[in-house]
Design an enzyme around this catalytic site. Structure first.
Site, mmCIF file in Angstrom:
data_model
loop_
_atom_site.group_PDB
_atom_site.id
_atom_site.type_symbol
_atom_site.label_atom_id
_atom_site.label_comp_id
_atom_site.label_asym_id
_atom_site.label_seq_id
_atom_site.Cartn_x
_atom_site.Cartn_y
_atom_site.Cartn_z
ATOM 1 N N CYS B 48 0.773 -1.307 0.128
ATOM 2 C CA CYS B 48 0.060 -0.016 -0.090
ATOM 3 C C CYS B 48 0.888 1.154 -0.171
ATOM 4 O O CYS B 48 0.392 2.370 -0.311
ATOM 5 C CB CYS B 48 -0.962 0.153 1.179
ATOM 6 S SG CYS B 48 -1.845 -1.362 1.378
ATOM 7 N N THR B 280 -10.427 -23.954 0.872
ATOM 8 C CA THR B 280 -10.971 -24.122 -0.557
ATOM 9 C C THR B 280 -11.622 -25.300 -0.384
ATOM 10 O O THR B 280 -12.020 -25.784 0.305
ATOM 11 C CB THR B 280 -9.721 -24.193 -1.291
ATOM 12 O OG1 THR B 280 -8.810 -25.501 -0.941
ATOM 13 C CG2 THR B 280 -8.663 -22.910 -1.170
ATOM 14 N N ILE B 285 -6.221 -27.395 1.839
ATOM 15 C CA ILE B 285 -5.781 -26.281 1.283
ATOM 16 C C ILE B 285 -6.552 -25.015 1.766
ATOM 17 O O ILE B 285 -7.817 -25.209 1.414
ATOM 18 C CB ILE B 285 -5.768 -26.312 -0.234
ATOM 19 C CG1 ILE B 285 -4.707 -27.693 -0.684
ATOM 20 C CG2 ILE B 285 -5.086 -24.942 -0.782
ATOM 21 C CD1 ILE B 285 -4.662 -27.846 -1.997
ATOM 22 N N ALA B 287 -7.130 -20.370 1.233
ATOM 23 C CA ALA B 287 -6.506 -19.212 0.480
ATOM 24 C C ALA B 287 -6.889 -18.137 1.099
ATOM 25 O O ALA B 287 -8.214 -18.155 1.695
ATOM 26 C CB ALA B 287 -7.211 -19.634 -0.842
ATOM 27 N N TYR B 434 -15.935 15.524 22.260
ATOM 28 C CA TYR B 434 -16.138 16.713 21.809
ATOM 29 C C TYR B 434 -15.172 17.610 22.886
ATOM 30 O O TYR B 434 -15.456 17.594 23.963
ATOM 31 C CB TYR B 434 -17.663 17.334 22.003
ATOM 32 C CG TYR B 434 -17.644 18.787 21.948
ATOM 33 C CD1 TYR B 434 -17.138 19.428 20.951
ATOM 34 C CD2 TYR B 434 -18.132 19.325 22.913
ATOM 35 C CE1 TYR B 434 -17.266 20.621 20.881
ATOM 36 C CE2 TYR B 434 -18.393 20.963 23.126
ATOM 37 C CZ TYR B 434 -17.692 21.406 22.134
ATOM 38 O OH TYR B 434 -17.964 22.869 21.980
#
Lengths: 551, 551
Positions: B48, B280, B285, B287, B434
């Site tokens: 990023c 998956t 497995i 992912a 505030y």
């Protein structure tokens, strides 16, 4: 419908709650006769801005006037009577007696509904010398003008602020901003009473770093005059503080004279008692703002919370109630923030102190010290967060935060989570704004939730610096030697987390092993590693970063 | 317990989700053998941050490396294999074939559990000239180095960014930050597709104010080379844009080659299909990250969301699942933020577009333009907020915000409110931080909730600028004449709200009366005033402030 609505509505006090109530009333009830009476020269002024007006950050007094009599009259068809005192209420005849303070003339006004929004008066304890010139409280614009004039006339260079609460700290900052040397005298042994002491200690360090002198755990005994414009403040411990000006910021007392004199019920904390619709014990009289007692949303007891946010919402609810609508005030959750120089200090919900006071034992706390945004983006600044939550079900009880940026945002998110009875698991899976300059792929909120979840799942047994050591206690410092060299727990064993797997044999057997690192993350890894290898250990929440503030 | 846990865990792809998964795995499972394979030279880098590295805001490449192979090995006892390609998965024998890209050597690795975190590939459509030098995509640190080197070598002064999404805008800003003249070509008629067009229009205005050229509603047809380091970008509308560099930022495609070749189920959107535990179609497995399809938390359908925040949480959940724990991924709520020069642009939950696409008609929207803190405190800046909520029960559906400060905070609070199934009434009574420099006695969040509540209660009938006018429509502008003079709806009648009570006779009878002011507040008062006097009227949400952006 409108026939049954009160036709003549009078409001006593035109700031915050009173002003909000008046505007809402007009929107709900176009044909009502609405009048506001205020003792002061202004209505609807920004009292939260007064310290900043004194500090010169807000330069123009006119900026403090949110609305004036002309605007109320023209836009809202509401009559505003400033410099007008309300002397008494005759509940029988539904009238009030008012006095025009400019002319001294008195007259009677009738009402169908009456709203009391008189606010609160700064405390001025009857100490020796309390009436000497140069000792001020701050409630309204004329007060702040008087203070400014005094400082200019006597070229103030030294100030004493009595009271280390929100207003006291704001005053300290603003006086310092004018180049004045400031001392704060506070009877408690911490600033900012709503915070827990270790979080307050972070603020105290920051105040001292900015040249503010702190005299904590010491009360003012009295005042003596020196030459014109100069004072000596004597404390109970026998110390003397010279000052060219003294600001009293030790709290406020709800203004209940009118309510008391007219026989309205007063609550146990000394404020006007109201129901959820802000109605007093007289069904034709409502009360809002700093003068009333409200329900503490967290604990359910009655309390006094002199803050503008709740006052504004109360004004709206009183107007709804007067117009026959069913809105209710849910109580005060305890969200507050204060700027202390460039630091944001904020809290919401319960403090640990308050939980202990209530005898609650079903809670746990964690500390974390995340940056407000990605560490690799320039300008990342560390904040300190404390999260309190139920051991039994993970529900969030409260949070406190201190840091230069992004604390307001995280406390607000937690405030909403608390309002919605959220849990630490909700924080762990919160989906919040992330880009490198605005947060982290794991936000501080996510971290807080994950750390708390790890504790509750039993994955990370926790211990705090405050837990007394026993003869069998060993501190294990898993930071790098260079970090260790800069300070560590007395007698701590130093094995960097990266070497721990190969140096297990160095760990003493059958000990009360307490591991820590800088902030808690390496300590967590070390804790997991050791527990899975059959070595019982607890991680010290918040690590070395919080240690200096624990007392 | 540990006996039943997988002993040998391999992770394909060591950025974001993969790295988070690896670290969590180690904490839950100290004795597992864990290895990470990554095709690139780095693991756990800050993707990023790449646009900001190109822009020079992040100066040091080392800052982008969150963790390296050494740290994984020493601290986590995890083996990292960079520059290593995973060629295939043999699900039967539970092995993968890997290729060391430096040596070309291949070998087989066995697993008990396998985690796929291969990410997504920037799209590079097969247009004429797409392979010319000077046309770049941005996925990793080497890409950004190549781009920087190109810009230095050819002294880039003109850039074309293809794609006006988040990455495209971040690239535009960062190129502009280097003094480069930037044009954005976007096929849609707005930037930032997740936003509704009128909110995107505010961003577009800001981009143009900062010298960025926008070619919206136009696709790239192809590229032609000029002299070395110079290109012509041809668009479908027949236009030509000169550029010294072209950045393609038109989106990403999940990397599913490995998953597809090994017969794992692929979802309808082209990502790897996983269950709530990130598993998956093969129970051994998992992912995570940009390669998988996730559930849209708002609508329930499957979608692709290539964002780091969800990837990090997915990595954690996959690790939990592998270690036999029951965590689940709740789906993606759609919270996102983007910095566009000094503007914060953020959203959470549903957009109006998405609601319409789903055929939802039980929603309403409001606009407001509050300042991020008290208007009387210096530095108050207006933001634009749009709130979407259910007409039937007030539950919050989504929000979008644009402004220079405090937008991140408000969108985060709404994100938490949405997560907890909150309503506009919750926003109205939220108790948030505030103090004058941090908010308002009524926070923008409170205002949003109150405006929506007024709509739902029937107190404030609403209309939008987009609603077609009829022969009987009359716009009533209740601003002051000086404001009216600076622009107003065609044919609008101007009666300032303060004069409205005395000028009712000027209002045309039996008309479709639509009132507006600058932001909606005076319009609301006028609406209440007129309705209570028997004159039907609707307030235009957001007032004149939003009008220029409606299309």
């Amino acid at each position: 419908m409108k026939k049954s609505l009160p036709q003549r509505i009078l409001i006593v006090g035109g700031v915050a709650g009173g002003a909000a109530c008046a505007a809402r009333l007009r929107r709900l009830h176009e044909t009502a006769e609405i009048s506001i009476f205020d003792r002061g020269p202004h209505v609807s002024f920004a009292n939260c801005g007064l310290p900043y007006f004194i500090g010169g950050i807000i330069e123009d007094e006119a900026d403090l006037l949110v609305a004036d009599a002309k605007l109320f009259r023209e836009r809202f068809n509401i009559q505003v009577h400033t410099r007008t005192d309300v002397l008494s209420i005759d509940r029988e005849s539904r009238t009030i007696e008012v006095c025009d303070l400019s002319t001294g003339e008195k007259h009677i006004e009738a009402y169908d509904a009456l709203v009391l929004s008189p606010g609160a008066t700064p405390l001025r304890p009857p100490l020796p010398g309390i009436d000497l010139p140069g000792i001020f409280t701050l409630r309204n614009i004329p007060d702040s003008e008087t203070i400014k004039k005094w400082m200019e006339e006597y070229h103030t260079t030294k100030a004493v602020v009595v009271g280390g609460g929100f207003i006291g700290l704001e005053m300290a900052e603003n006086l310092a901003h004018r180049g004045i040397e400031v001392s704060i005298i506070e009877m408690l042994d911490q600033v900012m009473p709503p915070l827990d002491p270790e979080i307050a200690a972070i603020v105290e360090e920051h105040l001292r770093d900015h040249g503010v002198h702190l005299a904590l755990g010491d009360g003012v005994a009295g005042f003596e005059a020196l030459e014109a414009g100069r004072l000596i403040v004597k404390t109970q411990s026998g110390k003397s503080h010279e000052a060219d000006i003294v600001i009293l910021a030790i709290g406020v007392r709800p203004e209940t004279t009118l309510a008391k004199n007219s026989g309205l019920e007063i609550g146990s904390r000394g404020g006007v008692r109201v129901d959820e619709q802000m109605r007093t014990s007289d069904p034709k009289i409502w009360a809002v703002g700093d003068a009333v007692e409200v329900r503490d949303w967290n604990f359910g007891f009655d309390t006094l919370v002199p803050l503008a946010g709740p006052a504004a919402r109360q004004g709206r609810i009183a107007a709804d109630s007067i117009c026959g609508r069913a809105s209710t005030f849910r109580g005060v959750q305890g969200t507050a923030i204060c700027g202390v120089f460039d630091l944001q200090v904020a809290a919401t919900g319960c403090s640990e102190k308050a939980l202990r006071r209530a005898g609650d034992q079903d809670f746990e706390k964690i500390y974390l010290h995340p940056t407000q945004h990605a560490g690799y983006y320039p300008g990342a600044k560390r904040m300190h967060l404390k999260l309190l939550f139920r051991k039994s079900d993970g529900s969030i009880l409260g949070a406190q935060g201190v840091g230069k940026d992004g604390v307001d945002r995280r406390i607000d998110v937690i405030a909403m989570a608390i309002q919605k009875r959220g849990t630490v698991y909700d924080l762990a899976e919160a989906e919040l704004c992330y880009a490198p300059q605005f947060g982290g792929a794991k936000d501080p909120i996510n971290f807080a939730g994950m750390i708390a979840s790890n504790l509750l799942s039993g994955d990370m047994p926790l211990v705090h610096w405050t837990e007394p050591t026993t003869p069998s206690t060993t501190f294990l410092d898993v930071r790098e030697p260079s970090e260790f060299a800069q300070g560590h727990a007395e007698g701590a064993l130093n094995i960097p987390v990266g070497e721990l797997r190969h140096r297990l044999s160095e760990l003493p057997a059958d000990r009360d092993l307490r591991v820590y690192c800088a902030v808690g993350q390496r300590g967590y890894l070390a804790t997991r590693l050791l527990i899975q290898r059959g070595i019982p250990v607890r991680n010290i929440s918040g690590g070395w970063a919080i240690a200096p503030y624990i007392r």
